[in-house]
Design an enzyme around this catalytic site. Structure first.
Site, short mmCIF file in Angstrom:
data_model
loop_
_atom_site.label_atom_id
_atom_site.label_comp_id
_atom_site.label_asym_id
_atom_site.label_seq_id
_atom_site.Cartn_x
_atom_site.Cartn_y
_atom_site.Cartn_z
N PHE A 241 25.43 53.05 -41.85
CA PHE A 241 26.18 52.47 -42.97
C PHE A 241 26.19 50.94 -42.82
O PHE A 241 26.38 50.43 -41.71
CB PHE A 241 27.62 53.01 -42.99
CG PHE A 241 28.36 52.62 -44.23
CD1 PHE A 241 28.09 53.25 -45.43
CD2 PHE A 241 29.30 51.61 -44.22
CE1 PHE A 241 28.76 52.89 -46.60
CE2 PHE A 241 29.97 51.23 -45.38
CZ PHE A 241 29.69 51.89 -46.57
N ASP B 67 30.62 56.44 -35.23
CA ASP B 67 31.37 56.28 -36.47
C ASP B 67 31.51 57.68 -37.08
O ASP B 67 30.51 58.33 -37.42
CB ASP B 67 30.61 55.34 -37.42
CG ASP B 67 31.34 55.10 -38.73
OD1 ASP B 67 32.17 55.93 -39.11
OD2 ASP B 67 31.05 54.07 -39.38
N TYR C 125 40.40 57.72 -45.47
CA TYR C 125 40.48 58.01 -46.91
C TYR C 125 39.42 58.98 -47.42
O TYR C 125 39.39 59.29 -48.59
CB TYR C 125 40.40 56.71 -47.73
CG TYR C 125 39.23 55.80 -47.37
CD1 TYR C 125 37.95 56.07 -47.80
CD2 TYR C 125 39.45 54.64 -46.62
CE1 TYR C 125 36.90 55.24 -47.47
CE2 TYR C 125 38.40 53.80 -46.29
CZ TYR C 125 37.13 54.10 -46.71
OH TYR C 125 36.10 53.27 -46.39
N LYS C 126 38.55 59.45 -46.53
CA LYS C 126 37.52 60.39 -46.99
C LYS C 126 38.02 61.82 -46.81
O LYS C 126 38.95 62.24 -47.49
CB LYS C 126 36.22 60.14 -46.23
CG LYS C 126 35.64 58.74 -46.47
CD LYS C 126 34.36 58.56 -45.68
CE LYS C 126 33.84 57.15 -45.71
NZ LYS C 126 33.28 56.76 -46.99
N ARG D 71 24.85 61.89 -55.04
CA ARG D 71 25.46 62.44 -53.83
C ARG D 71 26.65 63.33 -54.22
O ARG D 71 27.48 62.94 -55.05
CB ARG D 71 25.93 61.25 -52.97
CG ARG D 71 26.19 61.58 -51.53
CD ARG D 71 26.48 60.31 -50.74
NE ARG D 71 27.70 59.65 -51.19
CZ ARG D 71 28.50 58.93 -50.39
NH1 ARG D 71 28.17 58.78 -49.12
NH2 ARG D 71 29.58 58.34 -50.85
C1 PLP Z 1 29.89 55.51 -42.18
C2 PLP Z 1 30.87 54.57 -42.77
N1 PLP Z 1 31.45 53.64 -41.99
C3 PLP Z 1 32.34 52.76 -42.49
C4 PLP Z 1 32.67 52.79 -43.83
C5 PLP Z 1 33.59 51.81 -44.47
O1 PLP Z 1 34.55 51.31 -43.69
P1 PLP Z 1 35.78 50.50 -44.31
O2 PLP Z 1 36.88 51.49 -44.47
O3 PLP Z 1 36.04 49.46 -43.32
O4 PLP Z 1 35.39 49.98 -45.65
C6 PLP Z 1 32.10 53.73 -44.66
C7 PLP Z 1 32.47 53.74 -46.09
O5 PLP Z 1 32.03 54.50 -46.87
C8 PLP Z 1 31.17 54.63 -44.12
O6 PLP Z 1 30.58 55.53 -44.89
#
Ligand code: PLP
Length: 421
Positions: free
Chosen positions: A127, A207, A232-233, A380
């Site tokens: 990402f 991550d 939030y996911k 997606r």
């Molecule tokens: C793999 C991954 N890492 C990090 C993030 C985003 O992080 P942040 O909450 O800091 O915007 C996302 C956002 O979709 C993501 O998919």
């Protein structure tokens, strides 16, 4: 191949052991929501909790709530709940900041723990924020005695081979990967990659943005060093919910936080001049926790913890399988390519590739089927087994077939790009 009907899907919903969770979410009528991998739906309990936090805790009890309602240790309490979802000890996870900020903290910690090494190893398909944070940190830290710090990117499937390369392997301080790829949904073998990183003398940072709450994760069994993830996911903590971080117990005392804030101090309320890191995971806090959004996340976690992770995973795969089978059944003539990972290494999402993907997704959203688009050509669809139903998958593909059959996507209105895709 036997034809799948909507009645078949309804029968699967009736037999679904997770079916009762659907009513715990406030989903609007007439919408098929297949974007829980971007923003999880609203748990009714989270709405009630925020109302309580606003009206009672903030409104009535005011600043006393830091003690009375234990706002002060909410980061630890919510972290302990996430720990149960990711195979960690309660004392190894804390909720704080955003995933991006936590990446910064964990990468900085890892580089500090491997002073003789110069490389952060990742993949180009990671990402973007994971890569940007590494780039920014390297720029800030400048050179090391052994040479220039470097973010080295090799394709995901070549990471293990790269670590086998003696010269490169000996230079890698930390391997930083997203467990489930945000686009393809492909899962890295956490235990195998972590073992390889360790064999090379490197640390491992995962991550878990697309893993936590979506599939079983066992950071402890994999012997992972660090991890971060989104609230939030799949954890349904709400827009911009605070994120989490994991530090294996064995490393906690070694961490010198790069963002040494007062909430990570050993005694925040003695207001000392000098910084003394808190023992354990708490030193990775920086400033005051966002209590309202953390309360929403905390309540959402309680709902998720009621579900069996094995059942969640089984349903997640079944929803994805159903979607792909229906696309084959209904949309074979429309030029979609399957952009999803192979089943045995697929997270909780599937992707369809099409040159008109953006417009097609907009036309679908206009019909109440919400997925998202990832440039350059991926539609997606995420499956949240807590609230998605099999019949919804049927409805989503039915809408997709109709959008394609009628070329409903082929209008300027659906081709104009919005800021968020
Ligand atoms: C793999 C991954 N890492 C990090 C993030 C985003 O992080 P942040 O909450 O800091 O915007 C996302 C956002 O979709 C993501 O998919």
């Amino acid at each position: 191949m036997t034809t799948i009907t909507r009645a078949d899907c309804e029968a699967r919903d009736r037999a679904d052991p997770l079916a009762s969770f659907r009513e715990r979410f406030a989903l609007p009528e007439g919408i098929v929501y297949l974007d829980g991998n971007s923003l999880g739906a609203l748990p009714k309990a989270a709405a009630l909790r925020v109302k309580h936090a606003v009206e009672r805790e903030w409104g009535a009890d005011l600043i006393k709530s830091w003690n009375v309602h234990r706002w002060i240790d909410l980061p630890q309490r919510a972290g302990a709940k996430i720990a149960r979802l990711v195979g960690a000890k309660a004392s190894e996870v804390i909720v704080a900041d955003s995933t991006s900020v936590n990446l910064f903290k964990m990468l900085a910690a890892a580089l500090r723990m491997r002073p003789g090494r110069r490389v952060i190893l990742s993949e180009p398909g990671n990402f973007p924020t994971d890569l940007y944070v590494a780039q920014g940190l390297i720029e800030m830290l400048g050179d090391r005695p052994g040479g220039k710090l470097e973010l080295k990117l090799v394709p995901g499937e070549q990471i293990v081979g790269a670590l086998d390369d003696a010269a490169l392997g000996a230079d890698v301080a930390v391997v930083s990967l997203t467990h489930v790829n945000y686009k393809s949904g492909r899962i890295h073998d956490m235990a195998a990659v972590t073992a390889k990183a360790h064999a090379a003398g490197a640390l491992m940072l995962w991550d878990l943005a697309h893993s936590a709450g979506a599939l079983p994760v066992d950071l402890g069994a994999a012997k992972a060093d660090f991890a971060v993830g989104c609230g939030y996911k799949y954890l349904n903590g709400g827009p911009g919910a605070p994120a989490f971080l994991f530090v294996a117990e064995r490393h906690q005392a070694a961490i010198r936080p790069p963002l040494a804030g007062w909430m990570g101090h050993a005694h925040p309320f003695t207001f000392d001049v000098g910084y003394e890191p808190a023992p354990g995971i708490a030193r990775n806090l920086c400033g005051t926790p966002p209590v309202l959004s953390m309360s929403a996340l905390d309540a959402a976690l309680d709902v998720m913890l009621e579900a069996d992770m094995g059942a969640l995973r089984a349903k997640s795969l079944a929803l994805g399988d159903l979607f792909l089978a229906l696309v084959e059944q209904r949309c074979a003539a429309h030029g979609f390519r399957n952009g999803s990972a192979a089943r045995h290494e697929r997270g909780s999402q599937v992707g369809l590739l099409h040159p008109e993907g953006y417009a097609i997704m907009q036309a679908l959203i206009a019909r109440g089927v919400i997925g998202d688009f990832r440039a350059p050509d991926m539609l997606r669809f995420g499956f949240a087994p807590l609230y998605n139903r099999y019949a919804e998958v049927w409805d989503a593909v039915d809408a997709l077939a109709s959008v394609m059959d009628t070329r409903a996507w082929d209008t300027p209105q659906f081709k104009a790009r919005a800021a968020v895709t």
